[in-house]
Design a protein around this motif. Structure first.
Motif, PDB file in Angstrom:
ATOM      1  N   LYS A 155       0.858  -1.312  -0.022  1.00  0.00           N
ATOM      2  CA  LYS A 155       0.078  -0.053   0.048  1.00  0.00           C
ATOM      3  C   LYS A 155       1.022   1.337  -0.062  1.00  0.00           C
ATOM      4  CE  LYS A 155      -3.796   2.248   2.306  1.00  0.00           C
ATOM      5  NZ  LYS A 155      -4.528   2.142   1.247  1.00  0.00           N
ATOM      6  N   GLY A 156       0.503   2.057  -1.082  1.00  0.00           N
ATOM      7  CA  GLY A 156       1.388   3.235  -1.060  1.00  0.00           C
ATOM      8  C   GLY A 156       2.675   3.214  -1.771  1.00  0.00           C
ATOM      9  N   GLU A 157       3.205   2.146  -2.135  1.00  0.00           N
ATOM     10  CA  GLU A 157       4.400   1.804  -2.849  1.00  0.00           C
ATOM     11  C   GLU A 157       4.298   1.729  -4.226  1.00  0.00           C
ATOM     12  OE1 GLU A 157       7.552   2.264  -1.258  1.00  0.00           O
ATOM     13  OE2 GLU A 157       6.583   2.675   0.571  1.00  0.00           O
ATOM     14  N   ILE A 158       3.238   1.698  -4.698  1.00  0.00           N
ATOM     15  CA  ILE A 158       3.233   1.256  -6.218  1.00  0.00           C
ATOM     16  C   ILE A 158       2.860   2.749  -7.156  1.00  0.00           C
ATOM     17  CG2 ILE A 158       2.025   0.004  -7.965  1.00  0.00           C
ATOM     18  CD1 ILE A 158       1.737  -2.114  -5.842  1.00  0.00           C
ATOM     19  N   VAL A 159       3.568   3.097  -8.228  1.00  0.00           N
ATOM     20  CA  VAL A 159       3.150   4.030  -9.152  1.00  0.00           C
ATOM     21  C   VAL A 159       3.022   3.324 -10.645  1.00  0.00           C
ATOM     22  CG1 VAL A 159       3.885   6.356 -10.239  1.00  0.00           C
ATOM     23  CG2 VAL A 159       4.724   5.474  -8.082  1.00  0.00           C
ATOM     24  N   ILE A 160       1.920   3.809 -11.165  1.00  0.00           N
ATOM     25  CA  ILE A 160       1.441   3.223 -12.419  1.00  0.00           C
ATOM     26  C   ILE A 160       0.916   4.037 -13.329  1.00  0.00           C
ATOM     27  CG2 ILE A 160      -0.513   1.648 -13.343  1.00  0.00           C
ATOM     28  CD1 ILE A 160      -0.721   0.353 -10.949  1.00  0.00           C
ATOM     29  N   ILE A 217       8.103   0.205  -6.074  1.00  0.00           N
ATOM     30  CA  ILE A 217       7.625  -0.235  -7.435  1.00  0.00           C
ATOM     31  C   ILE A 217       6.941   0.743  -8.438  1.00  0.00           C
ATOM     32  CG2 ILE A 217       6.159  -2.212  -8.580  1.00  0.00           C
ATOM     33  CD1 ILE A 217       5.841  -3.345  -5.350  1.00  0.00           C
ATOM     34  N   GLY A 218       7.613   0.720  -9.663  1.00  0.00           N
ATOM     35  CA  GLY A 218       7.174   1.342 -10.827  1.00  0.00           C
ATOM     36  C   GLY A 218       6.751   0.548 -11.758  1.00  0.00           C
ATOM     37  N   VAL A 219       5.422   0.371 -12.054  1.00  0.00           N
ATOM     38  CA  VAL A 219       4.973  -0.284 -13.037  1.00  0.00           C
ATOM     39  C   VAL A 219       4.968   0.368 -14.371  1.00  0.00           C
ATOM     40  CG1 VAL A 219       2.763  -1.541 -14.052  1.00  0.00           C
ATOM     41  CG2 VAL A 219       3.293  -1.420 -11.448  1.00  0.00           C
ATOM     42  N   SER A 220       5.876  -0.372 -15.432  1.00  0.00           N
ATOM     43  CA  SER A 220       6.351   0.619 -16.725  1.00  0.00           C
ATOM     44  C   SER A 220       6.432  -0.406 -17.489  1.00  0.00           C
ATOM     45  CB  SER A 220       7.761   1.463 -16.351  1.00  0.00           C
ATOM     46  OG  SER A 220       8.234   2.027 -17.195  1.00  0.00           O
ATOM     47  N   PHE A 221       7.379  -0.281 -18.598  1.00  0.00           N
ATOM     48  CA  PHE A 221       7.976  -1.179 -19.498  1.00  0.00           C
ATOM     49  C   PHE A 221       9.303  -1.437 -19.552  1.00  0.00           C
ATOM     50  CE2 PHE A 221       8.158   3.073 -21.160  1.00  0.00           C
ATOM     51  CZ  PHE A 221       9.314   3.220 -22.138  1.00  0.00           C
ATOM     52  N   ALA A 222       9.808  -2.321 -19.996  1.00  0.00           N
ATOM     53  CA  ALA A 222      11.187  -3.172 -19.950  1.00  0.00           C
ATOM     54  C   ALA A 222      12.391  -2.024 -20.184  1.00  0.00           C
ATOM     55  CB  ALA A 222      11.156  -4.236 -21.109  1.00  0.00           C
ATOM     56  N   PHE A 223      12.293  -1.109 -21.112  1.00  0.00           N
ATOM     57  CA  PHE A 223      13.328  -0.380 -21.644  1.00  0.00           C
ATOM     58  C   PHE A 223      13.847   0.425 -20.264  1.00  0.00           C
ATOM     59  CE2 PHE A 223      15.504   3.157 -22.964  1.00  0.00           C
ATOM     60  CZ  PHE A 223      16.436   2.670 -23.578  1.00  0.00           C
ATOM     61  N   PRO A 224      13.191   1.336 -19.697  1.00  0.00           N
ATOM     62  CA  PRO A 224      13.417   2.159 -18.664  1.00  0.00           C
ATOM     63  C   PRO A 224      14.095   1.297 -17.601  1.00  0.00           C
ATOM     64  CG  PRO A 224      11.147   2.496 -18.871  1.00  0.00           C
ATOM     65  CD  PRO A 224      11.601   1.436 -19.965  1.00  0.00           C
ATOM     66  N   ALA A 225      13.604  -0.083 -17.275  1.00  0.00           N
ATOM     67  CA  ALA A 225      13.970  -0.769 -16.183  1.00  0.00           C
ATOM     68  C   ALA A 225      15.504  -1.421 -16.635  1.00  0.00           C
ATOM     69  CB  ALA A 225      13.311  -1.940 -15.910  1.00  0.00           C
ATOM     70  N   MET A 226      15.711  -1.665 -17.825  1.00  0.00           N
ATOM     71  CA  MET A 226      16.955  -2.170 -18.590  1.00  0.00           C
ATOM     72  C   MET A 226      17.857  -0.959 -18.294  1.00  0.00           C
ATOM     73  SD  MET A 226      15.171  -4.179 -21.642  1.00  0.00           S
ATOM     74  CE  MET A 226      16.457  -3.559 -22.682  1.00  0.00           C
ATOM     75  N   GLN A 227      17.512   0.119 -18.777  1.00  0.00           N
ATOM     76  CA  GLN A 227      18.340   1.268 -18.824  1.00  0.00           C
ATOM     77  C   GLN A 227      18.786   1.691 -17.303  1.00  0.00           C
ATOM     78  OE1 GLN A 227      16.483   5.045 -19.704  1.00  0.00           O
ATOM     79  NE2 GLN A 227      18.280   5.717 -21.235  1.00  0.00           N
ATOM     80  N   SER A 228      17.857   1.682 -16.361  1.00  0.00           N
ATOM     81  CA  SER A 228      18.198   1.829 -14.890  1.00  0.00           C
ATOM     82  C   SER A 228      19.341   1.092 -14.341  1.00  0.00           C
ATOM     83  CB  SER A 228      16.980   1.879 -14.212  1.00  0.00           C
ATOM     84  OG  SER A 228      15.949   2.815 -14.428  1.00  0.00           O
ATOM     85  N   ILE A 229      19.015  -0.371 -14.660  1.00  0.00           N
ATOM     86  CA  ILE A 229      19.917  -1.362 -13.947  1.00  0.00           C
ATOM     87  C   ILE A 229      21.438  -1.125 -14.792  1.00  0.00           C
ATOM     88  CG2 ILE A 229      20.491  -3.768 -14.390  1.00  0.00           C
ATOM     89  CD1 ILE A 229      17.744  -4.117 -14.307  1.00  0.00           C
ATOM     90  N   GLU A 230      21.562  -0.730 -15.865  1.00  0.00           N
ATOM     91  CA  GLU A 230      22.748  -0.429 -16.789  1.00  0.00           C
ATOM     92  C   GLU A 230      23.431   0.708 -16.077  1.00  0.00           C
ATOM     93  OE1 GLU A 230      24.342  -0.362 -21.294  1.00  0.00           O
ATOM     94  OE2 GLU A 230      22.432   0.522 -20.947  1.00  0.00           O
ATOM     95  N   GLU A 231      22.611   1.654 -15.489  1.00  0.00           N
ATOM     96  CA  GLU A 231      23.134   2.838 -15.045  1.00  0.00           C
ATOM     97  C   GLU A 231      23.527   2.984 -13.605  1.00  0.00           C
ATOM     98  OE1 GLU A 231      20.337   6.119 -16.291  1.00  0.00           O
ATOM     99  OE2 GLU A 231      20.866   5.845 -18.307  1.00  0.00           O
ATOM    100  N   GLY A 232      23.136   1.852 -13.032  1.00  0.00           N
ATOM    101  CA  GLY A 232      23.742   1.363 -11.687  1.00  0.00           C
ATOM    102  C   GLY A 232      22.556   1.816 -10.674  1.00  0.00           C
ATOM    103  N   PHE A 233      21.449   1.698 -11.056  1.00  0.00           N
ATOM    104  CA  PHE A 233      20.452   2.124 -10.049  1.00  0.00           C
ATOM    105  C   PHE A 233      20.030   0.961  -9.447  1.00  0.00           C
ATOM    106  CE2 PHE A 233      19.936   6.041 -12.643  1.00  0.00           C
ATOM    107  CZ  PHE A 233      19.651   6.986 -11.795  1.00  0.00           C
ATOM    108  N   PRO A 234      19.586   0.747  -8.148  1.00  0.00           N
ATOM    109  CA  PRO A 234      19.115  -0.323  -7.464  1.00  0.00           C
ATOM    110  C   PRO A 234      17.822  -1.044  -7.940  1.00  0.00           C
ATOM    111  CG  PRO A 234      18.944   1.441  -6.013  1.00  0.00           C
ATOM    112  CD  PRO A 234      19.332   1.956  -7.275  1.00  0.00           C
ATOM    113  N   ILE A 235      17.766  -1.217  -9.392  1.00  0.00           N
ATOM    114  CA  ILE A 235      16.508  -1.683  -9.780  1.00  0.00           C
ATOM    115  C   ILE A 235      16.698  -3.211 -10.250  1.00  0.00           C
ATOM    116  CG2 ILE A 235      14.983  -1.394 -11.957  1.00  0.00           C
ATOM    117  CD1 ILE A 235      14.369   0.720  -9.612  1.00  0.00           C
TER     118      ILE A 235
END
Length: 335
Positions: A155-160, A217-235
């Protein structure tokens, strides 16, 4: 900066109502992300230095509304990278001219219109961006499914993203409604809503908010997740265990194109080997035969065979029911 100048130019032309043809220039409407537009245009400009490509970029929902509002007096030559669920709207199909772009014959049948009014070189896939640091600090379990997201602990931890504004938001609920059936699908969405902190107008925004630590949790699509991981974010990128929605990004030629010759050249370029090589840097789904996933996709854990996990979305049905689905969402869920 160059992309922004072009954007400003197109907005000015439209607002002033100038409709005369300009040799060597085309106007393109798109819902692609701004960073990828800049990269594609740089390559397109090098391949076609005699053509000035003016671009207007809007979110999927806003672009669809604009196209329909301007239907009696279209301002663009090309629609580029627009959600096929929107492109199949009969009001938009009536604006398009059949054109067999070079390379279109090599695309599998599901990635192009039988009437040659559209084709899709790319697409995007639903994914959860989970901030592992925030998850650990709040002692939350790693979600693996849509059903998990309805648990009270989140609860309160999800963005869509909002399906009314975002193509990503719409593809997410389409897979649930088609896969689970409307009764069970809407019940899940209502349960999920209890945990949602906010709905965003952008499909990539939830992932960016999660990687910044604003939410778990950010409900999104795969590319920004991949990009965030590549840039070193804890995703951590999570592809839901079921009902994995996806969308195709369709392109087409306008009947009213003021410069059809160069508009066709541009569409040909979007299916070229050069364009295909660029897409893998920004897209998890590339339909051009021979395209290979990038290292970021592999590192993030994107399945090599996406067809094995994607829900087989009925895109004509998605298009036909879009207005009714969004109306229901606005009446029952939107805040």
């Amino acid at each position: 900066m160059q992309c922004m100048k072009k954007l400003s130019l197109v907005v000015a032309v439209i607002s002033l109502g100038w409709t005369q043809a300009h040799a060597g220039a085309i106007t393109v409407y798109t819902a692609l992300e701004e960073d990828e537009i800049a990269a594609y245009l740089k390559a397109a400009n090098a391949a076609m230095p005699d053509v000035k490509v003016n671009v207007l970029r809007l979110s999927t929902g806003d672009l669809g509304a604009r196209l329909i509002a301007e239907a009696s007096n279209p301002q663009q030559d090309v629609i580029w990278g627009f959600a096929v669920s929107n492109m199949l709207d009969p009001r938009l199909q009536n604006l398009l001219e059949p054109y067999a772009a070079k390379g279109m014959d090599a695309l599998p049948a599901q990635y192009k219109g039988a009437d040659q009014k559209w084709f899709a070189a790319t697409g995007y896939v639903a994914a959860f961006c989970v901030n592992t640091d925030r998850l650990k600090s709040k002692n939350l379990p790693m979600p693996t499914s849509w059903e998990d997201l309805t648990k009270p602990v989140y609860k309160g931890e999800i963005v869509i993203p909002s399906p009314a504004a975002s193509g990503t938001g719409y593809l997410q609920i389409v897979a649930l409604l088609q896969g689970m059936g409307k009764e069970k699908g809407w019940a899940l969405l209502k349960d999920l809503d209890k945990n949602v902190a906010q709905y965003t107008p952008s499909g990539s925004r939830p992932c960016k908010m999660a990687r910044a630590g604003e939410y778990a949790i950010g409900v999104s699509f795969a590319f920004p997740a991949m990009q965030s991981i590549e840039e070193g974010f804890p995703i951590k990128m999570v592809i839901p265990s079921k009902w994995v929605g996806y969308e195709l990004e369709a392109s087409g030629l306008m009947k009213t194109a003021k410069n059809p010759t160069d508009a066709k050249r541009f569409l040909d370029w979007t299916l070229s080997a050069q364009a295909g090589g660029l897409y893998s840097k920004y897209k998890e789904l590339v339909t051009i035969p021979g395209a290979t996933p990038n290292k970021a996709a592999e590192a993030a854990g994107l399945p090599k065979d996406l067809t094995a996990v994607l829900y087989p979305v009925d895109f004509p049905k998605s298009a036909a029911e879009r207005d009714a689905t969004i109306k229901t969402w606005q009446e029952t869920i939107k805040r």
